[in-house]
Design a protein around this motif. Structure first.
Motif, PDB file in Angstrom:
ATOM      1  N   ILE A 202      18.652 -76.728  -7.839  1.00  0.00           N
ATOM      2  CA  ILE A 202      19.621 -75.878  -7.985  1.00  0.00           C
ATOM      3  C   ILE A 202      19.556 -74.765  -6.690  1.00  0.00           C
ATOM      4  CG2 ILE A 202      21.141 -74.208  -9.042  1.00  0.00           C
ATOM      5  CD1 ILE A 202      20.895 -76.112 -11.519  1.00  0.00           C
ATOM      6  N   GLY A 203      18.378 -74.194  -6.906  1.00  0.00           N
ATOM      7  CA  GLY A 203      18.095 -73.027  -5.890  1.00  0.00           C
ATOM      8  C   GLY A 203      18.055 -73.523  -4.648  1.00  0.00           C
ATOM      9  N   GLY A 204      17.578 -74.733  -4.275  1.00  0.00           N
ATOM     10  CA  GLY A 204      17.599 -75.286  -2.888  1.00  0.00           C
ATOM     11  C   GLY A 204      19.054 -75.673  -2.461  1.00  0.00           C
ATOM     12  N   PHE A 205      20.064 -76.169  -3.474  1.00  0.00           N
ATOM     13  CA  PHE A 205      21.329 -76.314  -2.932  1.00  0.00           C
ATOM     14  C   PHE A 205      22.080 -75.006  -2.723  1.00  0.00           C
ATOM     15  CE2 PHE A 205      25.734 -76.140  -4.404  1.00  0.00           C
ATOM     16  CZ  PHE A 205      26.407 -76.943  -3.562  1.00  0.00           C
ATOM     17  N   PHE A 206      21.608 -74.136  -3.275  1.00  0.00           N
ATOM     18  CA  PHE A 206      22.550 -72.630  -3.070  1.00  0.00           C
ATOM     19  C   PHE A 206      21.857 -72.095  -1.734  1.00  0.00           C
ATOM     20  CE2 PHE A 206      23.494 -72.112  -7.786  1.00  0.00           C
ATOM     21  CZ  PHE A 206      24.892 -72.447  -7.499  1.00  0.00           C
TER      22      PHE A 206
ATOM     23  N   THR B  41      23.849 -70.831   3.363  1.00  0.00           N
ATOM     24  CA  THR B  41      23.480 -70.708   4.539  1.00  0.00           C
ATOM     25  C   THR B  41      24.549 -71.383   5.716  1.00  0.00           C
ATOM     26  OG1 THR B  41      21.075 -70.779   4.502  1.00  0.00           O
ATOM     27  CG2 THR B  41      21.749 -71.337   6.691  1.00  0.00           C
ATOM     28  N   LEU B  42      25.448 -72.233   4.933  1.00  0.00           N
ATOM     29  CA  LEU B  42      26.444 -72.956   5.687  1.00  0.00           C
ATOM     30  C   LEU B  42      27.668 -72.152   5.505  1.00  0.00           C
ATOM     31  CD1 LEU B  42      25.913 -76.789   4.906  1.00  0.00           C
ATOM     32  CD2 LEU B  42      25.946 -75.869   6.795  1.00  0.00           C
ATOM     33  N   ALA B  43      27.796 -71.653   4.402  1.00  0.00           N
ATOM     34  CA  ALA B  43      29.012 -71.097   3.832  1.00  0.00           C
ATOM     35  C   ALA B  43      29.320 -69.593   4.155  1.00  0.00           C
ATOM     36  CB  ALA B  43      29.598 -71.640   2.454  1.00  0.00           C
ATOM     37  N   MET B  44      28.188 -68.816   3.877  1.00  0.00           N
ATOM     38  CA  MET B  44      28.209 -67.131   3.721  1.00  0.00           C
ATOM     39  C   MET B  44      27.893 -66.491   5.337  1.00  0.00           C
ATOM     40  SD  MET B  44      29.095 -66.701   0.714  1.00  0.00           S
ATOM     41  CE  MET B  44      29.077 -67.492  -0.648  1.00  0.00           C
TER      42      MET B  44
ATOM     43  N   ILE C 298      19.302 -70.947  12.793  1.00  0.00           N
ATOM     44  CA  ILE C 298      19.394 -72.396  13.210  1.00  0.00           C
ATOM     45  C   ILE C 298      20.598 -72.923  13.776  1.00  0.00           C
ATOM     46  CG2 ILE C 298      19.229 -74.563  11.752  1.00  0.00           C
ATOM     47  CD1 ILE C 298      18.019 -73.084   9.418  1.00  0.00           C
ATOM     48  N   GLY C 299      20.170 -73.447  14.871  1.00  0.00           N
ATOM     49  CA  GLY C 299      21.338 -74.177  15.752  1.00  0.00           C
ATOM     50  C   GLY C 299      22.235 -75.202  14.976  1.00  0.00           C
ATOM     51  N   PHE C 300      23.391 -75.199  14.799  1.00  0.00           N
ATOM     52  CA  PHE C 300      24.080 -76.028  14.018  1.00  0.00           C
ATOM     53  C   PHE C 300      25.241 -76.433  14.887  1.00  0.00           C
ATOM     54  CE2 PHE C 300      26.936 -77.262  10.571  1.00  0.00           C
ATOM     55  CZ  PHE C 300      26.401 -78.445  10.003  1.00  0.00           C
ATOM     56  N   PHE C 301      25.247 -77.768  15.554  1.00  0.00           N
ATOM     57  CA  PHE C 301      26.603 -78.121  16.179  1.00  0.00           C
ATOM     58  C   PHE C 301      27.309 -76.986  17.077  1.00  0.00           C
ATOM     59  CE2 PHE C 301      26.443 -81.153  12.796  1.00  0.00           C
ATOM     60  CZ  PHE C 301      26.225 -82.139  13.108  1.00  0.00           C
TER      61      PHE C 301
ATOM     62  N   LEU D 142      23.605 -70.996  12.618  1.00  0.00           N
ATOM     63  CA  LEU D 142      23.599 -70.677  11.174  1.00  0.00           C
ATOM     64  C   LEU D 142      22.519 -69.448  10.631  1.00  0.00           C
ATOM     65  CD1 LEU D 142      23.812 -74.281   9.462  1.00  0.00           C
ATOM     66  CD2 LEU D 142      25.390 -72.451   9.880  1.00  0.00           C
ATOM     67  N   VAL D 143      22.761 -68.621   9.928  1.00  0.00           N
ATOM     68  CA  VAL D 143      21.704 -67.593   9.758  1.00  0.00           C
ATOM     69  C   VAL D 143      21.120 -67.736   8.407  1.00  0.00           C
ATOM     70  CG1 VAL D 143      21.567 -65.027   9.631  1.00  0.00           C
ATOM     71  CG2 VAL D 143      22.856 -65.987  11.337  1.00  0.00           C
ATOM     72  N   VAL D 144      19.823 -67.729   8.169  1.00  0.00           N
ATOM     73  CA  VAL D 144      19.382 -67.497   6.738  1.00  0.00           C
ATOM     74  C   VAL D 144      18.809 -66.146   6.648  1.00  0.00           C
ATOM     75  CG1 VAL D 144      17.402 -68.442   5.332  1.00  0.00           C
ATOM     76  CG2 VAL D 144      18.560 -69.951   7.180  1.00  0.00           C
TER      77      VAL D 144
END
Length: 220
Positions: free
Chosen positions: A110-114, A119-122, A141-144, A148-150
């Motif tokens: 669950i933690g990994g999913f969040f 990272t994808l949605a927020m 992280i480069g994404f297409f 993406l920002v962690v």
């Protein structure tokens, strides 16, 4: 996972968990773990008590299949002494370790999913508005063609909800019939088989000194 996803996109959760320092977050996660372990320990006497009780030989014999005691004579199980405190403790540790691994694995998933979902949605701007300040960027992280920002806040909120989900899961694991059938019955079956083998083992150990004594008397 579905229920906790609604908490993950809640601004109040980010205001609380996203602004925690690592020490307080670790303390809270430890508290969740202690509560979950305490609840499971409180249930152990009720769960383990019936496993070591056998009324008839017919209750023991089917459980010996595939064990070293298979085919051996089965004594009257009602004469078998109750397990000692140490033996009950060993059986309890088997349950706690097995169930604890399952709870930890579920919480980690669950933690990994969040972390991935956050990272994808927020968007960092959204996170900044929720926590009342600039988020702490850990990696990009480069994404297409985009980035993406962690952030540390995503990690903190994900860990907080994973710990809470682990506590929630541990309670359901011990009380909900569906969860028990899926995740607990295999442990109960293995312990029941172990206690059945114990009935035969104690009988053999108890009979060995008697046979040895008789052999010495005959030889004399």
């Amino acid at each position: 996972l579905v229920a906790f996803t609604f908490l993950f996109i809640n601004a109040e959760v980010w205001e609380v968990a996203g602004t925690l320092d690592w020490a307080r977050l670790g303390t809270i996660l430890g508290l969740f773990g202690l509560l979950g372990a305490g609840f499971m320990i409180s249930r152990l006497p009720r769960e383990l008590g019936p496993l070591a009780r056998f009324e008839r030989r017919e209750d023991v014999e089917p459980l010996l299949a595939g064990s070293p005691a298979e085919g051996m004579p089965v004594p009257d199980p009602s004469a078998t002494p109750d397990p000692t405190v140490r033996q009950w403790g060993n059986a309890g540790l088997v349950v706690l370790f097995t169930q604890g691994l399952r709870v930890a694995f579920a919480a980690a998933l669950i933690g990994g999913f969040f972390v991935a979902f956050g990272t994808l949605a927020m968007d960092p701007a959204t996170v900044a508005s929720w926590i009342g300040g600039d988020p702490q960027v850990l990696a990009t992280i480069g994404f297409f063609g985009s980035e993406l920002v962690v952030t540390a806040e995503v990690i903190r909120v994900s860990a907080f909800l994973a710990g809470f989900a682990g506590l929630y899961f541990s309670v359901y694991l011990a009380t909900d019939p569906t969860f028990r059938e899926e995740f607990f019955e295999d442990v109960r079956t293995e312990l029941r088989e172990s206690f059945a083998v114990r009935v035969v083992y104690l009988d053999l150990v108890g009979a060995a000194p008697a046979r040895e004594s008789a052999s010495v008397e005959v030889g004399g």
